[in-house]
Design a protein around this motif. Structure first.
Motif, PDB file in Angstrom:
ATOM      1  N   ALA A  81       0.832  -1.205   0.000  1.00 34.22           N
ATOM      2  CA  ALA A  81       0.000   0.000   0.000  1.00 34.22           C
ATOM      3  C   ALA A  81       0.867   1.257   0.000  1.00 34.22           C
ATOM      4  CB  ALA A  81      -0.931  -0.004   1.203  1.00 34.22           C
ATOM      5  N   ASP A  82       2.100   1.125  -0.486  1.00 33.53           N
ATOM      6  CA  ASP A  82       3.024   2.262  -0.596  1.00 33.53           C
ATOM      7  C   ASP A  82       3.462   2.816   0.752  1.00 33.53           C
ATOM      8  OD1 ASP A  82       3.042   2.227  -3.423  1.00 33.53           O
ATOM      9  OD2 ASP A  82       1.191   3.394  -3.484  1.00 33.53           O
ATOM     10  N   VAL A  83       3.512   1.968   1.744  1.00 34.36           N
ATOM     11  CA  VAL A  83       4.107   2.357   3.015  1.00 34.36           C
ATOM     12  C   VAL A  83       5.590   2.010   2.935  1.00 34.36           C
ATOM     13  CG1 VAL A  83       4.138   2.016   5.514  1.00 34.36           C
ATOM     14  CG2 VAL A  83       1.958   2.028   4.281  1.00 34.36           C
ATOM     15  N   THR A  84       6.430   3.032   2.957  1.00 37.18           N
ATOM     16  CA  THR A  84       7.864   2.836   2.728  1.00 37.18           C
ATOM     17  C   THR A  84       8.736   3.287   3.898  1.00 37.18           C
ATOM     18  OG1 THR A  84       7.975   5.008   1.652  1.00 37.18           O
ATOM     19  CG2 THR A  84       7.591   3.091   0.232  1.00 37.18           C
ATOM     20  N   ASP A  85       8.124   3.857   4.934  1.00 38.12           N
ATOM     21  CA  ASP A  85       8.884   4.319   6.092  1.00 38.12           C
ATOM     22  C   ASP A  85       9.489   3.117   6.814  1.00 38.12           C
ATOM     23  OD1 ASP A  85       9.447   5.034   8.869  1.00 38.12           O
ATOM     24  OD2 ASP A  85       8.442   6.935   8.441  1.00 38.12           O
ATOM     25  N   VAL A  86      10.797   3.022   6.777  1.00 41.60           N
ATOM     26  CA  VAL A  86      11.492   1.841   7.312  1.00 41.60           C
ATOM     27  C   VAL A  86      11.281   1.705   8.813  1.00 41.60           C
ATOM     28  CG1 VAL A  86      13.745   0.765   7.648  1.00 41.60           C
ATOM     29  CG2 VAL A  86      13.207   1.857   5.470  1.00 41.60           C
ATOM     30  N   VAL A  87      11.325   2.812   9.538  1.00 46.19           N
ATOM     31  CA  VAL A  87      11.144   2.764  10.993  1.00 46.19           C
ATOM     32  C   VAL A  87       9.734   2.273  11.331  1.00 46.19           C
ATOM     33  CG1 VAL A  87      11.158   4.109  13.125  1.00 46.19           C
ATOM     34  CG2 VAL A  87      12.830   4.601  11.333  1.00 46.19           C
ATOM     35  N   PRO A 100      -7.321  15.558   1.468  1.00 43.85           N
ATOM     36  CA  PRO A 100      -7.327  14.089   1.436  1.00 43.85           C
ATOM     37  C   PRO A 100      -5.952  13.541   1.084  1.00 43.85           C
ATOM     38  CG  PRO A 100      -8.363  14.982  -0.530  1.00 43.85           C
ATOM     39  CD  PRO A 100      -8.070  16.142   0.350  1.00 43.85           C
ATOM     40  N   VAL A 101      -5.626  12.400   1.687  1.00 39.15           N
ATOM     41  CA  VAL A 101      -4.347  11.760   1.383  1.00 39.15           C
ATOM     42  C   VAL A 101      -4.509  10.368   0.780  1.00 39.15           C
ATOM     43  CG1 VAL A 101      -2.823  13.070   2.895  1.00 39.15           C
ATOM     44  CG2 VAL A 101      -4.151  11.201   3.861  1.00 39.15           C
ATOM     45  N   PHE A 102      -5.613   9.676   1.086  1.00 40.60           N
ATOM     46  CA  PHE A 102      -5.901   8.405   0.428  1.00 40.60           C
ATOM     47  C   PHE A 102      -7.320   7.972   0.778  1.00 40.60           C
ATOM     48  CE2 PHE A 102      -3.936   7.348   4.505  1.00 40.60           C
ATOM     49  CZ  PHE A 102      -4.699   6.306   5.000  1.00 40.60           C
ATOM     50  N   ASP A 103      -7.867   7.056  -0.016  1.00 39.81           N
ATOM     51  CA  ASP A 103      -9.192   6.502   0.266  1.00 39.81           C
ATOM     52  C   ASP A 103      -9.109   5.576   1.472  1.00 39.81           C
ATOM     53  OD1 ASP A 103     -10.171   7.802  -1.977  1.00 39.81           O
ATOM     54  OD2 ASP A 103      -9.987   6.051  -3.278  1.00 39.81           O
ATOM     55  N   ALA A 104     -10.064   5.689   2.371  1.00 37.43           N
ATOM     56  CA  ALA A 104     -10.044   4.849   3.569  1.00 37.43           C
ATOM     57  C   ALA A 104     -11.434   4.788   4.175  1.00 37.43           C
ATOM     58  CB  ALA A 104      -9.054   5.397   4.594  1.00 37.43           C
ATOM     59  N   MET A 110      -3.422  -1.537   7.175  1.00 39.96           N
ATOM     60  CA  MET A 110      -3.010  -0.649   6.087  1.00 39.96           C
ATOM     61  C   MET A 110      -3.437   0.787   6.357  1.00 39.96           C
ATOM     62  SD  MET A 110      -4.398   1.117   3.326  1.00 39.96           S
ATOM     63  CE  MET A 110      -5.841   0.286   2.661  1.00 39.96           C
ATOM     64  N   VAL A 111      -4.663   0.983   6.850  1.00 41.26           N
ATOM     65  CA  VAL A 111      -5.159   2.334   7.115  1.00 41.26           C
ATOM     66  C   VAL A 111      -4.338   2.992   8.218  1.00 41.26           C
ATOM     67  CG1 VAL A 111      -7.133   3.685   7.944  1.00 41.26           C
ATOM     68  CG2 VAL A 111      -7.481   1.837   6.291  1.00 41.26           C
ATOM     69  N   LEU A 112      -4.098   2.266   9.305  1.00 40.35           N
ATOM     70  CA  LEU A 112      -3.297   2.818  10.394  1.00 40.35           C
ATOM     71  C   LEU A 112      -1.890   3.164   9.914  1.00 40.35           C
ATOM     72  CD1 LEU A 112      -2.861   3.542  13.364  1.00 40.35           C
ATOM     73  CD2 LEU A 112      -2.286   1.134  13.784  1.00 40.35           C
ATOM     74  N   VAL A 147      -0.229   6.932   9.875  1.00 41.89           N
ATOM     75  CA  VAL A 147       0.975   7.239  10.647  1.00 41.89           C
ATOM     76  C   VAL A 147       2.094   7.722   9.722  1.00 41.89           C
ATOM     77  CG1 VAL A 147       2.762   6.264  12.142  1.00 41.89           C
ATOM     78  CG2 VAL A 147       0.359   5.670  12.521  1.00 41.89           C
ATOM     79  N   GLN A 148       2.229   7.097   8.572  1.00 43.32           N
ATOM     80  CA  GLN A 148       3.259   7.544   7.630  1.00 43.32           C
ATOM     81  C   GLN A 148       2.980   8.975   7.160  1.00 43.32           C
ATOM     82  OE1 GLN A 148       5.479   5.212   4.368  1.00 43.32           O
ATOM     83  NE2 GLN A 148       3.700   5.992   3.287  1.00 43.32           N
ATOM     84  N   ALA A 149       1.719   9.276   6.873  1.00 43.34           N
ATOM     85  CA  ALA A 149       1.362  10.624   6.423  1.00 43.34           C
ATOM     86  C   ALA A 149       1.607  11.668   7.511  1.00 43.34           C
ATOM     87  CB  ALA A 149      -0.097  10.660   5.980  1.00 43.34           C
ATOM     88  N   ALA A 150       1.543  11.254   8.769  1.00 42.82           N
ATOM     89  CA  ALA A 150       1.777  12.176   9.884  1.00 42.82           C
ATOM     90  C   ALA A 150       3.250  12.541  10.034  1.00 42.82           C
ATOM     91  CB  ALA A 150       1.281  11.556  11.183  1.00 42.82           C
ATOM     92  N   ARG A 151       4.129  11.760   9.423  1.00 44.02           N
ATOM     93  CA  ARG A 151       5.579  12.010   9.502  1.00 44.02           C
ATOM     94  C   ARG A 151       6.021  12.214  10.960  1.00 44.02           C
ATOM     95  NH1 ARG A 151       7.745  12.667   4.539  1.00 44.02           N
ATOM     96  NH2 ARG A 151       6.315  13.151   2.810  1.00 44.02           N
TER      97      ARG A 151
END
Length: 217
Positions: A19-25, A197-201, A65-67, A71-75
């Motif tokens: 789902a394009d979550v790429t934040d390694v941490v 908006p950042v993504f459909d959810a 995926m939504v969570l 969280v990734q969008a919140a940086r």
């Protein structure tokens, strides 16, 4: 026999990374955090399903995926102070605690708050401050916050919560007022909350965040 470690790895690889979550941490945190510890033993085999998991009284753990995308969008940064609104049994708060400097977990259901405290302590996240109060009021005593996460959906603009953000803070949640609900990121601009908006959810509406019924002639 339920293999939690294998199920956790499949969740991250099959639901979250795709789902394009790429934040390694963030990915590492999800790989190491035992989600099943935040559910009663009878529901543990469902801990890594691709969907919301009901926990009590219409409440649920957000779809992984939504969570993760919220969280990734919140940086979230290692120095950030975060308010988790509607923490339920505490999984989202434990995840945020592995990314942020400090986390306040707000829950209005005393039974869920008690479960959250126990589960957080069990996974080594006892530093999370679990507080009890109306979700719509936020927790001003612990603010201001860099990030506020709505651990569910809202049908109304989260203006009260927005006033607890730092000037450059951001609020994330699912806006479910229309048929096509969206994950949103909000900022305070000239005294009002402005979102994009950042993504459909989709998510369950949190207590107190339903829109009042419209009067129809």
């Amino acid at each position: 026999m339920f293999d939690a470690a294998k199920a956790r790895r499949l969740m991250v690889e099959g639901q979250v990374r795709t789902a394009d979550v790429t934040d390694v941490v963030l990915l590492d945190a999800m790989l190491s955090l035992p989600r099943e510890r935040f559910l009663p033993p009878s529901l543990a085999p469902l801990a890594y399903v691709d969907g919301d998991i009901p926990v009590a009284k219409g409440r649920a753990l957000l779809k992984p995926m939504v969570l993760a995308k919220l969280v990734q969008a919140a940086r979230v940064d290692a120095g950030d102070r975060v308010l988790d609104v509607g923490c339920a049994t505490g999984y989202s708060s434990a995840l945020l605690a592995r990314l942020a400097g400090s986390v306040v977990a707000l829950e209005e259901d005393a039974e869920l708050a008690s479960q959250a405290k126990s589960a957080l302590a069990a996974v080594g996240a006892g530093q999370v401050e679990v507080v009890i109060g109306p979700l719509t009021a936020g927790w001003a005593a612990g603010g201001p916050y860099d990030v506020i996460l709505l651990n569910g959906a809202t049908e109304v603009a989260p203006d009260t919560l927005g006033r607890q953000l730092k000037p450059d803070g951001r609020l994330l949640g699912v806006y479910a007022r229309s048929a096509a609900s969206k994950a949103m990121i909000y900022h305070q601009i000239e005294g009002r909350m402005v979102g994009r908006p950042v993504f459909d959810a989709a998510a369950r509406v949190l207590p107190g965040f339903s829109a009042p019924p419209e009067f129809v002639f």
